[in-house]
Design a protein around this motif. Structure first.
Motif, short mmCIF file in Angstrom:
data_model
loop_
_atom_site.label_atom_id
_atom_site.label_comp_id
_atom_site.label_asym_id
_atom_site.label_seq_id
_atom_site.Cartn_x
_atom_site.Cartn_y
_atom_site.Cartn_z
N VAL A 1 44.86 33.69 32.59
CA VAL A 1 44.87 33.59 34.12
C VAL A 1 46.37 33.30 34.37
O VAL A 1 46.56 33.27 35.37
CB VAL A 1 43.75 32.86 34.57
N GLU B 1 34.08 40.45 39.67
CA GLU B 1 34.82 39.72 38.94
C GLU B 1 35.87 40.05 38.33
O GLU B 1 35.80 41.00 37.56
CB GLU B 1 34.00 38.79 37.86
N ASN B 2 37.37 40.41 39.17
CA ASN B 2 38.40 40.59 38.54
C ASN B 2 39.56 39.79 37.53
O ASN B 2 39.62 39.03 38.30
CB ASN B 2 39.23 41.03 39.43
N ARG B 3 39.32 39.70 36.11
CA ARG B 3 39.85 39.77 35.20
C ARG B 3 41.12 39.77 35.01
O ARG B 3 41.91 39.27 34.26
CB ARG B 3 38.76 38.73 34.01
N GLY B 4 42.21 40.87 35.08
CA GLY B 4 42.92 41.59 35.15
C GLY B 4 43.32 41.90 36.36
O GLY B 4 44.04 41.18 37.45
N ASN C 1 44.92 45.08 39.34
CA ASN C 1 43.53 45.93 40.23
C ASN C 1 43.18 46.52 39.46
O ASN C 1 43.71 47.30 38.43
CB ASN C 1 44.49 46.87 41.13
N TYR D 1 39.72 34.73 37.67
CA TYR D 1 39.31 35.48 38.39
C TYR D 1 39.01 35.67 39.99
O TYR D 1 38.98 34.59 40.61
CB TYR D 1 38.03 36.66 37.54
N ARG E 1 41.91 32.48 41.84
CA ARG E 1 42.13 32.50 40.20
C ARG E 1 42.15 31.19 39.49
O ARG E 1 41.43 30.51 39.04
CB ARG E 1 43.43 33.10 39.43
N GLY F 1 40.76 46.53 37.16
CA GLY F 1 40.70 45.71 35.96
C GLY F 1 41.77 46.37 35.07
O GLY F 1 40.94 45.51 33.42
N ASP G 1 42.81 43.20 31.94
CA ASP G 1 41.72 42.66 31.28
C ASP G 1 42.10 41.92 29.98
O ASP G 1 42.19 43.17 29.21
CB ASP G 1 40.90 43.53 31.19
N GLY G 2 41.92 40.64 29.74
CA GLY G 2 42.50 40.09 29.02
C GLY G 2 44.00 39.23 28.81
O GLY G 2 44.28 38.02 28.48
N ASP H 1 35.76 39.83 43.87
CA ASP H 1 35.83 41.73 44.63
C ASP H 1 34.59 41.48 45.08
O ASP H 1 33.16 41.58 44.11
CB ASP H 1 36.12 42.10 43.64
#
Length: 162
Positions: free
Chosen positions: A61, A47-50, A52, A111, A106, A54, A57-58, A114
């Protein structure tokens, strides 16, 4: 522009279908790992929340969604105005389709899903990615190397001494 649209739709659909099959139908979300051709090709749930790998991240979204849509629109406008050659139009389509496929993730999940992982030659790659990422990367590389205005290229070729 039809070529751009065709490849954008193809990239979008291929990515979304691959995610649906691997993550939902084959239940990668539950089992977390499928070794396809180890170590060269593995499916690993991510789960990529950023951005590429990761990175970022933070970040909200919504910031990532707006950024991807703005970049996609910018590439679309540039491709239209520059009258790009065929390879560049295909590249732009791949980039836009991949970016919008990740935007849909998203919007649905919060997210990006992947699942692809590659390792080789004693290197254990911890990162996962998806086909949209491949399309974005291939499209960007194609635009960098072949992103020349078709009309300017024709004029430049005509000016070269023979």
């Amino acid at each position: 522009m039809r070529l751009l649209a065709l490849f954008a739709v193809l990239a979008f659909l291929i990515d979304q279908i691959s995610k649906y099959v691997v993550i939902h139908v084959w239940q990668l979300w539950r089992i977390r790992e499928i070794d396809v051709l180890p170590p060269i090709l593995n499916f690993r749930y991510g789960e990529n929340r950023g951005i590429n790998f990761g990175l970022g991240d933070g970040i909200s979204v919504w910031v990532l969604i707006v950024l991807a849509v703005v970049i996609s629109l910018g590439v679309l406008v540039w491709a239209y105005r520059a009258k790009l050659n065929r390879i560049s139009m295909i590249s732009a389509g791949l980039l836009i389709g991949g970016a919008l496929a990740n935007v849909l993730d998203r919007l649905i999940y919060g997210y990006v899903l992947d699942f692809l992982n590659n390792s080789c030659c004693g290197f254990d790659n911890p990162f996962v990615y998806n086909l949209a990422d491949v399309f974005i990367f291939a499209g960007a590389i194609g635009l960098i190397f072949f992103g020349e205005d078709a009309e300017k290229a024709t004029k430049k070729a005509a000016k070269k001494p023979k």
